[in-house]
Design a protein around this motif. Structure first.
Motif, PDB file in Angstrom:
ATOM      1  N   LEU A 242     -60.595 -44.679  83.158  1.00 25.87           N
ATOM      2  CA  LEU A 242     -59.521 -45.629  82.876  1.00 25.87           C
ATOM      3  C   LEU A 242     -59.171 -46.447  84.119  1.00 25.87           C
ATOM      4  O   LEU A 242     -59.007 -47.676  84.052  1.00 25.87           O
TER       5      LEU A 242
ATOM      6  N   THR B  30     -61.898 -48.944  84.682  1.00 25.81           N
ATOM      7  CA  THR B  30     -61.856 -50.002  83.665  1.00 25.81           C
ATOM      8  C   THR B  30     -60.701 -50.975  83.934  1.00 25.81           C
ATOM      9  O   THR B  30     -60.847 -52.186  83.743  1.00 25.81           O
TER      10      THR B  30
ATOM     11  N   MET C 232     -60.349 -60.764  84.345  1.00 26.52           N
ATOM     12  CA  MET C 232     -59.304 -61.673  83.848  1.00 26.52           C
ATOM     13  C   MET C 232     -58.846 -62.656  84.933  1.00 26.52           C
ATOM     14  O   MET C 232     -58.653 -63.835  84.663  1.00 26.52           O
TER      15      MET C 232
ATOM     16  N   THR D  11     -52.016 -56.411  92.455  1.00 32.52           N
ATOM     17  CA  THR D  11     -51.687 -55.161  91.743  1.00 32.52           C
ATOM     18  C   THR D  11     -51.999 -55.283  90.251  1.00 32.52           C
ATOM     19  O   THR D  11     -51.981 -56.382  89.693  1.00 32.52           O
TER      20      THR D  11
ATOM     21  N   VAL E 280     -50.968 -53.244  86.537  1.00 31.29           N
ATOM     22  CA  VAL E 280     -50.171 -52.206  85.866  1.00 31.29           C
ATOM     23  C   VAL E 280     -50.632 -52.094  84.417  1.00 31.29           C
ATOM     24  O   VAL E 280     -50.692 -53.091  83.701  1.00 31.29           O
TER      25      VAL E 280
ATOM     26  N   GLU F 259     -49.764 -50.135  80.909  1.00 31.97           N
ATOM     27  CA  GLU F 259     -48.688 -49.345  80.289  1.00 31.97           C
ATOM     28  C   GLU F 259     -49.061 -48.852  78.904  1.00 31.97           C
ATOM     29  O   GLU F 259     -49.610 -49.614  78.092  1.00 31.97           O
TER      30      GLU F 259
ATOM     31  N   GLU G  58     -47.225 -46.054  75.730  1.00 24.27           N
ATOM     32  CA  GLU G  58     -45.864 -45.737  75.276  1.00 24.27           C
ATOM     33  C   GLU G  58     -45.099 -44.865  76.280  1.00 24.27           C
ATOM     34  O   GLU G  58     -43.907 -45.038  76.481  1.00 24.27           O
TER      35      GLU G  58
ATOM     36  N   PHE H 200     -59.919 -57.125  77.547  1.00 27.25           N
ATOM     37  CA  PHE H 200     -58.787 -56.367  77.058  1.00 27.25           C
ATOM     38  C   PHE H 200     -59.211 -55.285  76.063  1.00 27.25           C
ATOM     39  O   PHE H 200     -58.731 -54.156  76.110  1.00 27.25           O
TER      40      PHE H 200
ATOM     41  N   LEU I  88     -60.538 -52.323  77.789  1.00 23.53           N
ATOM     42  CA  LEU I  88     -59.463 -51.571  78.432  1.00 23.53           C
ATOM     43  C   LEU I  88     -58.651 -50.788  77.400  1.00 23.53           C
ATOM     44  O   LEU I  88     -58.306 -49.628  77.606  1.00 23.53           O
TER      45      LEU I  88
ATOM     46  N   THR J  80     -57.753 -46.860  77.375  1.00 21.79           N
ATOM     47  CA  THR J  80     -56.342 -46.494  77.563  1.00 21.79           C
ATOM     48  C   THR J  80     -55.898 -45.417  76.584  1.00 21.79           C
ATOM     49  O   THR J  80     -54.872 -44.768  76.786  1.00 21.79           O
TER      50      THR J  80
ATOM     51  N   GLY K 291     -52.540 -42.970  75.641  1.00 21.06           N
ATOM     52  CA  GLY K 291     -51.777 -43.469  74.484  1.00 21.06           C
ATOM     53  C   GLY K 291     -52.140 -44.912  74.167  1.00 21.06           C
ATOM     54  O   GLY K 291     -53.078 -45.465  74.743  1.00 21.06           O
ATOM     55  N   ASN K 292     -51.390 -45.501  73.261  1.00 20.73           N
ATOM     56  CA  ASN K 292     -51.667 -46.893  72.883  1.00 20.73           C
ATOM     57  C   ASN K 292     -51.216 -47.862  73.967  1.00 20.73           C
ATOM     58  O   ASN K 292     -50.138 -47.714  74.516  1.00 20.73           O
ATOM     59  N   LEU K 293     -52.056 -48.837  74.232  1.00 18.44           N
ATOM     60  CA  LEU K 293     -51.762 -49.820  75.266  1.00 18.44           C
ATOM     61  C   LEU K 293     -50.608 -50.732  74.831  1.00 18.44           C
ATOM     62  O   LEU K 293     -50.685 -51.393  73.790  1.00 18.44           O
ATOM     63  N   THR K 294     -49.551 -50.752  75.611  1.00 16.59           N
ATOM     64  CA  THR K 294     -48.400 -51.593  75.257  1.00 16.59           C
ATOM     65  C   THR K 294     -48.227 -52.778  76.210  1.00 16.59           C
ATOM     66  O   THR K 294     -47.560 -53.745  75.863  1.00 16.59           O
ATOM     67  N   GLY K 295     -48.814 -52.666  77.379  1.00 16.29           N
ATOM     68  CA  GLY K 295     -48.682 -53.778  78.324  1.00 16.29           C
ATOM     69  C   GLY K 295     -49.725 -53.718  79.414  1.00 16.29           C
ATOM     70  O   GLY K 295     -50.194 -52.634  79.785  1.00 16.29           O
ATOM     71  N   PHE K 296     -50.106 -54.897  79.907  1.00 17.25           N
ATOM     72  CA  PHE K 296     -51.093 -54.977  80.984  1.00 17.25           C
ATOM     73  C   PHE K 296     -50.668 -56.142  81.876  1.00 17.25           C
ATOM     74  O   PHE K 296     -50.508 -57.269  81.396  1.00 17.25           O
ATOM     75  N   TYR K 297     -50.418 -55.859  83.127  1.00 15.93           N
ATOM     76  CA  TYR K 297     -49.866 -56.877  84.021  1.00 15.93           C
ATOM     77  C   TYR K 297     -50.693 -56.955  85.303  1.00 15.93           C
ATOM     78  O   TYR K 297     -50.977 -55.922  85.918  1.00 15.93           O
ATOM     79  N   ILE K 298     -51.056 -58.161  85.676  1.00 17.44           N
ATOM     80  CA  ILE K 298     -51.829 -58.342  86.898  1.00 17.44           C
ATOM     81  C   ILE K 298     -51.081 -59.313  87.811  1.00 17.44           C
ATOM     82  O   ILE K 298     -50.629 -60.367  87.366  1.00 17.44           O
TER      83      ILE K 298
ATOM     84  N   LEU L  27     -50.598 -62.443  85.406  1.00 16.50           N
ATOM     85  CA  LEU L  27     -51.001 -62.368  84.004  1.00 16.50           C
ATOM     86  C   LEU L  27     -50.192 -61.264  83.332  1.00 16.50           C
ATOM     87  O   LEU L  27     -50.136 -60.141  83.849  1.00 16.50           O
TER      88      LEU L  27
ATOM     89  N   LEU M  84     -49.663 -59.316  79.669  1.00 17.44           N
ATOM     90  CA  LEU M  84     -50.169 -59.105  78.324  1.00 17.44           C
ATOM     91  C   LEU M  84     -49.253 -58.079  77.660  1.00 17.44           C
ATOM     92  O   LEU M  84     -49.266 -56.903  78.014  1.00 17.44           O
TER      93      LEU M  84
END
Lengths: 113, 241
Positions: free
Chosen positions: A53, A56, A64, A75, A77, A79, A81, B55, B58, B62, B66-73, B80, B82
């Protein structure tokens, strides 16, 4: 001389990570260099999944930012749940810190810079 | 409300948001199944597809947490974001100094409210990716330029499209289903290759028993050449309603 300085930087980073690791809500971290890696996770059964993970997340971040011409990644992040990952490049090492979603990752980020 | 109305509404919203908040450089929305709904006028499809591809990979990995709720770069020249909003993902690419309050209002207020409103107007909207079929090219003479698909597969394609569950059911062409009460027909399908070529063409029920019940589409050789595909390739098919 250069390699000795780099080693010192990594040692400082590992000291910081040891402190971060003991904070509430921190699940663990993966620090990967070109020749070595240190992994410290509470749930050792998930080491492989977490390593994949982490890798990836770096790849997705890199792809991106390249697509959107956003320059070098600072950085990342990810996320879910209940969990989140803070990933960043430090001293030519890829660091991913796994934590509970309630943890302030910005504070951790600042403490590492 | 059909797929176009839904997408146009969101497209208008994204374009207006971009005007109001110049720090937003690119924005688009896709479904949790990976279908692009719409993007602002400056975000081209190639860019959206590339982001979506990274995405999707990823998202799969993920699942470990759990389920992917957000992705921030945070990049050197921009950010970015998401974010998961209901059954959609909103992608925002901003300048590096984007106002956090603006971003919050877009991701937590404007788009969620709009999606909620659309959901109220047209409940149970479902956007699913187009059906992927394997190409078969007929040997010998092929009477016309129509493609051939098994009726059941076409029906599945149809059910996968954006439909209003509260409205009248959408039926495939009466000629295919022998349903005399059909209210809408499918006599054309949109075929899109993974190389990005697409075309709209007539569709008929497949007449070869060997192809029935299989995820296959029979495409005339001439059309294959136009689309730059060959036998065994995968294509995306969706009905043109």
């Amino acid at each position: 001389m250069l390699s000795k300085k780099a080693k010192t930087d990594v040692e400082i980073l590992q000291e910081k990570l040891q402190k971060i690791k003991d904070q509430e809500g921190i699940i663990g971290y993966i620090l990967r260099g070109s020749e070595s890696a240190s992994i410290d996770l509470k749930d050792t059964k998930k080491i492989v999944e977490y390593a994949i993970l982490s890798s990836t997340a770096f790849d997705a971040g890199s792809n991106m930012t390249e697509t959107l011409q956003m320059g070098e990644v600072d950085t990342i992040v990810v996320e879910s749940e209940e969990t989140k990952i803070l990933s960043m490049n430090i001293n030519n090492h890829r660091l991913s810190i796994f934590m509970e979603k309630s943890v302030d990752h910005n504070r951790i980020c600042r403490s590492l810079k | 409300m059909n797929i176009d109305t839904y997408a146009v509404t969101l497209n208008n919203a994204l374009n207006e948001i971009k005007k109001a908040y110049p720090e937003i450089k690119k924005s688009f929305i896709f479904t949790k199944e990976g279908s692009i709904v719409t993007g602002d006028q400056e975000t081209d499809e190639k860019t959206m597809k590339k982001i979506l591809e990274s995405f999707e990979n990823l998202k799969e990995k993920t699942k470990t947490i759990g389920n992917l709720t957000g992705f921030y770069i945070t990049g050197k020249n921009g950010k970015l974001m998401l974010s998961n909003i209901k059954d959609m993902y909103l992608v925002l690419a901003t300048s590096e100094n984007a106002d956090k309050l603006h971003i919050y209002s877009i991701t937590q207020v404007i788009i969620p409210t709009l999606l909620k409103t659309l959901d109220t107007i047209a409940p149970s909207i479902q956007l699913t990716p187009p059906k992927k079929l394997v190409v078969d090219t007929p040997s010998g003479l092929f009477a016309d330029d129509s493609v051939q698909i098994d009726t059941e597969i076409l029906r599945e394609c149809n059910n996968g499209e954006l439909t209003e569950n509260t409205g009248p059911p959408v039926h495939v062409k009466a000629a295919l289903t022998a349903d005399q009460n059909s209210q809408e027909s499918i006599d054309h399908v949109q075929i899109e290759t993974f190389g990005g070529n697409s075309t709209l063409c007539n569709v008929k029920e497949v007449n070869d028993q060997k192809l029935k019940g299989k995820n296959m589409i029979r495409i005339p050789e001439k059309l294959c050449k136009t689309l730059k595909i060959s036998e065994g390739d995968l294509v995306k098919v969706k009905p043109d309603l």
